[in-house]
Design a protein around this motif. Structure first.
Motif, PDB file in Angstrom:
ATOM      1  N   GLY A   4       0.816  -1.219   0.000  1.00  0.00           N
ATOM      2  CA  GLY A   4       0.000   0.000   0.000  1.00  0.00           C
ATOM      3  C   GLY A   4       0.841   1.257   0.000  1.00  0.00           C
ATOM      4  N   ALA A   5       1.931   1.229  -0.769  1.00  0.00           N
ATOM      5  CA  ALA A   5       2.913   2.314  -0.703  1.00  0.00           C
ATOM      6  C   ALA A   5       2.437   3.547  -1.472  1.00  0.00           C
ATOM      7  N   VAL A   6       2.433   4.674  -0.749  1.00  0.00           N
ATOM      8  CA  VAL A   6       2.116   5.965  -1.359  1.00  0.00           C
ATOM      9  C   VAL A   6       3.279   6.902  -1.069  1.00  0.00           C
ATOM     10  N   LYS A   7       3.764   7.588  -2.110  1.00  0.00           N
ATOM     11  CA  LYS A   7       4.782   8.610  -1.911  1.00  0.00           C
ATOM     12  C   LYS A   7       4.339   9.874  -2.638  1.00  0.00           C
ATOM     13  N   ARG A   8       4.148  10.923  -1.833  1.00  0.00           N
ATOM     14  CA  ARG A   8       3.801  12.232  -2.406  1.00  0.00           C
ATOM     15  C   ARG A   8       4.950  13.181  -2.184  1.00  0.00           C
ATOM     16  N   LEU A  19       4.241   7.528  -6.077  1.00  0.00           N
ATOM     17  CA  LEU A  19       3.775   6.140  -5.903  1.00  0.00           C
ATOM     18  C   LEU A  19       2.333   6.203  -5.434  1.00  0.00           C
ATOM     19  N   ASP A  20       1.486   5.467  -6.116  1.00  0.00           N
ATOM     20  CA  ASP A  20       0.056   5.597  -5.887  1.00  0.00           C
ATOM     21  C   ASP A  20      -0.522   4.238  -5.478  1.00  0.00           C
ATOM     22  N   SER A  38       9.616   7.477 -18.431  1.00  0.00           N
ATOM     23  CA  SER A  38      10.303   8.450 -17.592  1.00  0.00           C
ATOM     24  C   SER A  38       9.300   9.145 -16.670  1.00  0.00           C
ATOM     25  N   GLY A  39       9.653   9.259 -15.399  1.00  0.00           N
ATOM     26  CA  GLY A  39       8.781   9.940 -14.446  1.00  0.00           C
ATOM     27  C   GLY A  39       7.666   9.066 -13.894  1.00  0.00           C
ATOM     28  N   SER A  40       7.687   7.756 -14.207  1.00  0.00           N
ATOM     29  CA  SER A  40       6.580   6.892 -13.771  1.00  0.00           C
ATOM     30  C   SER A  40       6.711   6.475 -12.301  1.00  0.00           C
ATOM     31  N   GLY A  41       7.892   6.685 -11.695  1.00  0.00           N
ATOM     32  CA  GLY A  41       8.027   6.366 -10.273  1.00  0.00           C
ATOM     33  C   GLY A  41       8.997   5.240  -9.967  1.00  0.00           C
ATOM     34  N   LYS A  42       9.775   4.814 -10.948  1.00  0.00           N
ATOM     35  CA  LYS A  42      10.674   3.665 -10.747  1.00  0.00           C
ATOM     36  C   LYS A  42      11.733   3.942  -9.678  1.00  0.00           C
ATOM     37  N   VAL A 211       3.597   2.466 -14.297  1.00  0.00           N
ATOM     38  CA  VAL A 211       3.025   3.564 -15.082  1.00  0.00           C
ATOM     39  C   VAL A 211       2.292   4.495 -14.125  1.00  0.00           C
ATOM     40  N   ASP A 212       2.605   5.773 -14.184  1.00  0.00           N
ATOM     41  CA  ASP A 212       1.928   6.772 -13.356  1.00  0.00           C
ATOM     42  C   ASP A 212       1.875   6.371 -11.884  1.00  0.00           C
ATOM     43  N   GLY A 213       2.981   5.858 -11.373  1.00  0.00           N
ATOM     44  CA  GLY A 213       3.072   5.533  -9.952  1.00  0.00           C
ATOM     45  C   GLY A 213       2.342   4.273  -9.531  1.00  0.00           C
ATOM     46  N   ARG A 214       1.885   3.501 -10.508  1.00  0.00           N
ATOM     47  CA  ARG A 214       1.195   2.247 -10.181  1.00  0.00           C
ATOM     48  C   ARG A 214       1.849   1.073 -10.908  1.00  0.00           C
ATOM     49  N   VAL A 215       1.660  -0.133 -10.349  1.00  0.00           N
ATOM     50  CA  VAL A 215       2.138  -1.331 -11.046  1.00  0.00           C
ATOM     51  C   VAL A 215       1.128  -1.662 -12.136  1.00  0.00           C
ATOM     52  N   HIS A 216       1.580  -1.564 -13.367  1.00  0.00           N
ATOM     53  CA  HIS A 216       0.703  -1.777 -14.512  1.00  0.00           C
ATOM     54  C   HIS A 216       0.611  -3.259 -14.847  1.00  0.00           C
ATOM     55  N   ASP A 217       1.752  -3.968 -14.709  1.00  0.00           N
ATOM     56  CA  ASP A 217       1.803  -5.358 -15.164  1.00  0.00           C
ATOM     57  C   ASP A 217       3.056  -6.004 -14.570  1.00  0.00           C
ATOM     58  N   VAL A 218       3.020  -7.335 -14.420  1.00  0.00           N
ATOM     59  CA  VAL A 218       4.233  -8.082 -14.054  1.00  0.00           C
ATOM     60  C   VAL A 218       4.381  -9.210 -15.065  1.00  0.00           C
ATOM     61  N   MET A 219       5.546  -9.306 -15.689  1.00  0.00           N
ATOM     62  CA  MET A 219       5.782 -10.340 -16.703  1.00  0.00           C
ATOM     63  C   MET A 219       6.826 -11.326 -16.191  1.00  0.00           C
TER      64      MET A 219
END
Ligand SMILES: Nc1ncnc2c1ncn2[C@@H]1O[C@H](COP(=O)(O)OP(=O)(O)OP(=O)(O)O)[C@@H](O)[C@H]1O
Length: 236
Positions: A4-8, A19-20, A38-42, A211-219
């Motif tokens: 449940g990680a959030v970073k503002r 991180l959303d 770039s800027g997605s929160g990695k 993507v945009d501070g969220r986990v979009h997918d895991v491969m």
């Protein structure tokens, strides 16, 4: 592991949510690549997972340890003993030689490299004839390799690496990825690596797309082509 990680960053209208609500495990003894625009929160994700930065809300664990329960001193000890870092800002100490830089995390905790490990790491990274040089006397790629040697030589449980092959030629990059891979396969270390390169991500056991501070997918079991397809799908 993040739960449940959030970073503002910032406040009011200028707040950035880096991180959303991220929940993600970086499994022990596995090689995880983290990709995204770039800027997605990695980097934020890695810094928070490694205890270099604090979450706004949520929890970060290294093994079973909840980082929010540690004071500064305990956090520093945990980072020193259990984590290796390779970051874009290399943080090499300018007054120390390559060898002293590589051994610094061990020296700080009163330890020495185990038998043969220093020689092995140094020869793999082709730094043998540069060990007495200071960072300013090394090329960018050599400095990168010193930073990687420093992260690996203490055989930490987890290595966090931000674009570890970014400044390197293809051959050195492949060697480093091979060494990170063998650190996982032979020594059961865990690697978490941010990369923009699908070929580098293909060395990992799985790829987390952010993507945009969220986990979009895991491969799982990525190939360079399958990673590229997802990246194209993200339209970046
Ligand atoms: N210290 C900070 N203060 C304010 N905003 C920040 C700070 N650090 C990062 N950000 C913002 O948080 C978001 C995520 O940044 P982050 O560096 O984690 O992205 P990234 O995916 O690693 O990017 P890149 O691939 O370009 O390195 C971005 O919008 C960035 O501008």
């Amino acid at each position: 592991m993040l739960v449940g990680a959030v970073k503002r960053y910032g406040s009011g209208q200028s707040t950035v949510v880096a991180l959303d609500d991220v929940t993600i495990a970086f499994p022990a003894g596995k090689f995880t690549a983290v990709m995204g625009p770039s800027g997605s929160g990695k980097s934020t994700m890695m810094h928070c997972a490694a205890g270099l930065d604090q979450l706004t809300t949520g929890r970060a664990f290294v093994g079973n340890t909840d980082l929010s329960t540690l004071d500064d001193r305990a956090l520093t000890m945990l980072r020193r003993e259990r984590i290796g870092f390779v970051f874009q800002t290399l943080n090499l100490v300018g007054t120390l030689t390559a060898e002293e830089n590589i051994c610094l995390p061990l020296t700080l905790s009163g330890r020495r490299p185990s038998d043969g490990v220093l020689d092995q790491v140094v020869s793999m990274l082709r730094l043998g004839d540069r060990m007495r040089h200071r960072p300013a006397e090394l090329s960018g790629g050599q400095q990168q390799r010193v930073a990687i040697a420093r992260a690996l030589v203490a055989r930490p449980h987890v290595v966090f690496a931000d674009e570890p092959t970014g400044n390197l030629d293809t051959r050195s990059g492949q060697e480093i990825l091979g060494y990170l891979r063998s650190a996982v396969d032979k020594h059961h270390q865990s690697i978490v690596m941010v990369t923009h390169d699908p070929n580098a991500a293909a060395w990992a056991d799985h790829v987390v797309f952010v993507v945009d501070g969220r986990v979009h997918d895991v491969m799982d079991r990525p190939s360079a082509d399958s990673v590229l397809d997802v990246m194209k799908g993200l339209g970046r």
